[in-house]
Design an enzyme around this catalytic site. Structure first.
Site, PDB file in Angstrom:
ATOM      1  N   ARG A  25     -87.869 -31.514   4.477  1.00  0.00           N
ATOM      2  CA  ARG A  25     -86.597 -31.716   3.786  1.00  0.00           C
ATOM      3  C   ARG A  25     -85.593 -32.274   4.785  1.00  0.00           C
ATOM      4  O   ARG A  25     -85.641 -31.940   5.962  1.00  0.00           O
ATOM      5  CB  ARG A  25     -86.039 -30.391   3.232  1.00  0.00           C
ATOM      6  CG  ARG A  25     -86.933 -29.724   2.214  1.00  0.00           C
ATOM      7  CD  ARG A  25     -86.960 -30.466   0.893  1.00  0.00           C
ATOM      8  NE  ARG A  25     -87.825 -29.796  -0.063  1.00  0.00           N
ATOM      9  CZ  ARG A  25     -89.120 -30.055  -0.219  1.00  0.00           C
ATOM     10  NH1 ARG A  25     -89.698 -30.979   0.520  1.00  0.00           N
ATOM     11  NH2 ARG A  25     -89.834 -29.401  -1.091  1.00  0.00           N
ATOM     12  N   CYS A  45     -85.786 -34.800  -0.036  1.00  0.00           N
ATOM     13  CA  CYS A  45     -87.107 -34.686   0.560  1.00  0.00           C
ATOM     14  C   CYS A  45     -87.306 -35.713   1.655  1.00  0.00           C
ATOM     15  O   CYS A  45     -86.627 -36.721   1.736  1.00  0.00           O
ATOM     16  CB  CYS A  45     -88.203 -34.811  -0.500  1.00  0.00           C
ATOM     17  SG  CYS A  45     -88.319 -36.441  -1.211  1.00  0.00           S
ATOM     18  N   HIS A  73     -82.762 -36.353  -5.630  1.00  0.00           N
ATOM     19  CA  HIS A  73     -83.984 -37.123  -5.425  1.00  0.00           C
ATOM     20  C   HIS A  73     -83.791 -38.139  -4.320  1.00  0.00           C
ATOM     21  O   HIS A  73     -82.771 -38.810  -4.255  1.00  0.00           O
ATOM     22  CB  HIS A  73     -84.339 -37.885  -6.701  1.00  0.00           C
ATOM     23  CG  HIS A  73     -85.137 -37.082  -7.676  1.00  0.00           C
ATOM     24  ND1 HIS A  73     -86.451 -36.774  -7.466  1.00  0.00           N
ATOM     25  CD2 HIS A  73     -84.811 -36.532  -8.859  1.00  0.00           C
ATOM     26  CE1 HIS A  73     -86.903 -36.075  -8.489  1.00  0.00           C
ATOM     27  NE2 HIS A  73     -85.923 -35.894  -9.351  1.00  0.00           N
TER      28      HIS A  73
END
Lengths: 53, 237
Positions: free
Chosen positions: B214, B205, B136
């Site tokens: 990305r 991301c 994340h």
């Protein structure tokens, strides 16, 4: 809406206030434990992979 | 009429409150939860390693009574990782001296809530191929928040309980599209690697709060050392 709930709670003002508080806590608990964890993956923050799993 | 207006405004206030609560949940509460869960995963790993159940290979019959740790089999191929379970800890000094996260098998949403996720169809840690990991950028403890600060030459250190693996970043951060699955190929075309090797790919991301792109970094295995030899150079201070 809230007035209607208030009028339908039993007891005097103090009891009603306590019950209201308990209701608010219960709602927040349900939101944090069930509703938000369900809704959060619909946001884009989970898309960190390149194969769309 | 008055009742209707009052009810509508009460509903609006309620919806507003719920939205604010949701923002608090996403920005703050997921982080609190994730920090707790990740610490828990690391504790569990370290406990496992302390008990000597380091490689949960299918054939391992628990504690080998020989106890001669001095004879490591030459590059034992680890058994398959079990999905959704932690198997390694990652350290990236550039992201902070105390930055360390568990690496779990799989990149499902629920797995990534508990740590970094290893792409299940890529190479295993330290093995030939491309060991690829997703994490994340934001929410759930923001593990890769400072991803763009990674530079070639930076160390990415992992341990599986028996060995320290030090990877060195060669290229990145490289921005690409979410459909660009060849970045986790055994020899990623854009990475500049030309032959097979022991590589590492990290993905997250970009932009920070979005999902349109990305960010990728590529690294190669620079050195390994057994845990008995102490922490690798990159983690010493």
């Amino acid at each position: 809406m809230y007035g209607w709930i208030w009028r339908h709670l039993p007891g005097n003002a103090w009891v009603r206030a306590l019950i209201s508080l308990a209701l608010v806590v219960a709602v927040v608990y349900v939101l944090f434990n069930y509703v938000f964890p369900w809704a959060e993956p619909l946001l884009p923050f989970n898309d960190v992979t390149v194969d769309n799993q | 009429m008055r009742v209707v207006v009052r009810t509508v405004s009460e509903l609006c206030i309620t919806v507003g409150t719920v939205i604010v609560l949701f923002v608090v949940y996403v920005l703050f509460w997921t982080g609190v939860k994730a920090d707790h869960v990740m610490d828990d995963q690391i504790d569990r790993l370290q406990e496992q390693w302390a008990q000597g159940a380091v490689r949960p290979t299918a054939a391992a019959p628990g504690g080998e009574s020989g106890g001669e740790a001095g004879a490591p089999e030459s590059a034992p191929s680890p058994g398959p990782y079990s999905t959704d379970k932690p198997f390694a800890i990652m350290y990236i000094p550039r992201l902070g001296f105390t930055w360390n996260k568990p690496v779990l098998e799989g990149t499902a949403t629920k797995t990534l809530k508990k740590g970094l996720g290893h792409y299940a169809n890529t190479a295993q840690l330290g093995q030939k191929g491309n060991f690829s990991v997703a994490g994340h950028r934001r929410t759930y403890g923001d593990p890769f928040k400072d991803f763009p600060r990674l530079r070639p030459g930076d160390a990415v250190v992992l341990t599986d309980g028996t060995t320290w693996f030090t990877y060195r970043i060669d290229k990145g951060p490289y921005k690409t599209l979410p459909t660009d699955i060849e970045v986790i190929d055994a020899v990623p075309r854009k990475s500049g690697y030309t032959r097979e090797g022991r590589y590492l790919t990290l993905t997250t991301c970009d932009p920070e709060w979005g999902h349109s792109h990305r960010l990728i970094v590529w690294a190669h295995l620079d050195s390994t050392q057994p845990v008995e030899a102490g922490k690798p150079e990159a983690l010493r201070r």
